[in-house]
Design an enzyme around this catalytic site. Structure first.
Site, PDB file in Angstrom:
ATOM      1  N   CYS A  68       0.807  -1.228   0.000  1.00 11.60           N
ATOM      2  CA  CYS A  68       0.000   0.000   0.000  1.00 11.60           C
ATOM      3  C   CYS A  68       0.841   1.280   0.000  1.00 11.60           C
ATOM      4  O   CYS A  68       0.296   2.368  -0.177  1.00 11.60           O
ATOM      5  CB  CYS A  68      -0.946   0.005   1.195  1.00 11.60           C
ATOM      6  SG  CYS A  68      -2.267  -1.226   1.092  1.00 11.60           S
ATOM      7  N   HIS A  84      -3.372   7.496   3.118  1.00 12.94           N
ATOM      8  CA  HIS A  84      -3.762   6.213   2.522  1.00 12.94           C
ATOM      9  C   HIS A  84      -5.144   5.826   3.046  1.00 12.94           C
ATOM     10  O   HIS A  84      -5.415   5.924   4.239  1.00 12.94           O
ATOM     11  CB  HIS A  84      -2.733   5.151   2.886  1.00 12.94           C
ATOM     12  CG  HIS A  84      -3.115   3.766   2.491  1.00 12.94           C
ATOM     13  ND1 HIS A  84      -3.554   3.449   1.217  1.00 12.94           N
ATOM     14  CD2 HIS A  84      -3.134   2.597   3.202  1.00 12.94           C
ATOM     15  CE1 HIS A  84      -3.818   2.155   1.158  1.00 12.94           C
ATOM     16  NE2 HIS A  84      -3.574   1.617   2.346  1.00 12.94           N
ATOM     17  N   ASN A 133     -10.188   0.324   0.114  1.00 15.82           N
ATOM     18  CA  ASN A 133      -8.730   0.372  -0.001  1.00 15.82           C
ATOM     19  C   ASN A 133      -8.316  -0.140  -1.373  1.00 15.82           C
ATOM     20  O   ASN A 133      -8.377  -1.335  -1.642  1.00 15.82           O
ATOM     21  CB  ASN A 133      -8.100  -0.489   1.107  1.00 15.82           C
ATOM     22  CG  ASN A 133      -6.578  -0.446   1.088  1.00 15.82           C
ATOM     23  OD1 ASN A 133      -5.970   0.125   0.198  1.00 15.82           O
ATOM     24  ND2 ASN A 133      -5.963  -1.071   2.076  1.00 15.82           N
TER      25      ASN A 133
END
Length: 332
Positions: free
Chosen positions: A116, A256, A286
């Site tokens: 990520c 994020h 996500n």
């Protein structure tokens, strides 16, 4: 000669049409909308349903969106960095294919994988190439087809992830705008807590690994959450202190989009008011490498030339960090 800094000069994005809502997930696994929303902040996520299309499809669409909006000839692009955790193939570079498909045939390209944090690390890499003076236009794409590695019977992961792509163009700047500082970290202790166990050189694909369902992403949610909350907040606080910035100096936090509680913890550590914290997690979930550029694209209309933006991410491995950026343009 004036000092070269690397600035973002254009953004683009793409998300698939199919919406996988919490209500639909309720029919697939033992969960409900209230539980998902209260723990993650996610209401829906986009899914690329076409099995014949991979991450490259998402990346191409995002890149084409950027090129069209910025009116840029792809032949002018010097290099393409493909930030992704879900490459089309284990060996043939997805970034190379994407560059060719968008017409960036004068560019060299490669993939960058840091889970990520891939896009955040990619920003550092792109900026370094620009600051070297060797390259004038570096296209950084963050894209992931997370649905390709999610087990939709595992409620600990299937509620979280979605598919999407975003792209930014880095160019030289001589006004002191662009990437100002970075604080990037990693720790291999995270290897066992968020991973795909099989399909690599350690556990090659076999009939046994397929039968044992070892090719989908798995995570120890509590451990990952604990590390993410601490490290993403620490990194953001560090970047502020290192640059003598206060909460008043920060115009926007671009975090994020993994979990709203992690985002809230980061904003709290920075003592930021809610209006400065940018989130679209409720729409996309996500999207891994795509979360940061999707936020930049969705909120581009709010950014003013000279705005101070702090970006932060945390990913499997573990990987994490924060970047201090000065926005370089007003949207026309």
């Amino acid at each position: 000669m004036n000092t070269i800094t690397a600035a973002i000069t254009a953004v683009g994005a793409y998300v698939p049409e199919f919406v996988l809502s919490n209500k639909v997930l309720e029919t697939m696994v033992d969960t409900n909308d209230e539980w998902i929303t209260s723990r993650t902040g996610i209401k829906e996520r986009r899914i690329l349903k076409d099995k014949d299309k991979g991450t490259s499809f998402l990346a191409i669409k995002a890149a084409q969106d950027l090129l069209a909006k910025a009116k840029i000839d792809p032949l002018e692009i010097d290099m393409v960095i493909m930030a992704t955790a879900t490459a089309d193939m284990p060996v043939a570079s997805t970034g190379v294919y994407v560059a060719t498909q968008i017409g960036a045939t004068n560019a060299f390209a490669y993939d960058l994988q840091a889970a990520c944090s891939s896009f955040l690390y990619g920003m550092s890499t792109a900026a370094a190439y620009i600051q070297s003076g060797r390259y004038k236009k570096v296209l950084l794409i963050g894209a992931d087809k997370m649905s390709s590695i999610v087990d939709y019977t595992d409620r600990s992961t299937c509620i979280i992830f979605g598919d999407g792509a975003g792209a930014v163009l880095f160019e030289p700047n001589y006004e002191g705008l662009g990437l100002k500082d970075e604080y990037l970290r990693s720790d291999g202790i995270g290897r066992d807590f968020l991973k795909i166990d099989a399909g690599g050189s350690l556990h090659p694909t076999s009939l046994d690994t397929i039968k044992e369902n070892r090719h989908n992403i798995v995570q120890d949610g509590k451990t990952v959450f604990k590390y993410a909350v601490t490290n993403m907040a620490d990194a953001s606080e560090t970047i502020l202190k290192r640059n003598n910035l206060t909460n008043e100096d920060v115009d926007w936090l671009v975090p994020h989009q993994a979990n709203k509680r992690i985002i809230d913890a980061t904003a709290s550590r920075m003592n930021l008011e809610d209006s400065k914290v940018l989130m679209n997690i409720e729409k996309y979930g996500n999207t891994t490498s795509a979360t940061l550029p999707l936020v930049l694209n969705d909120f581009e209309h709010l950014f003013k030339k000279g705005d101070t933006i702090i970006l932060a991410a945390f990913g499997g491995g573990f990987t994490w960090g924060s970047i201090y950026l000065k926005w370089a343009y007003d949207k026309q």
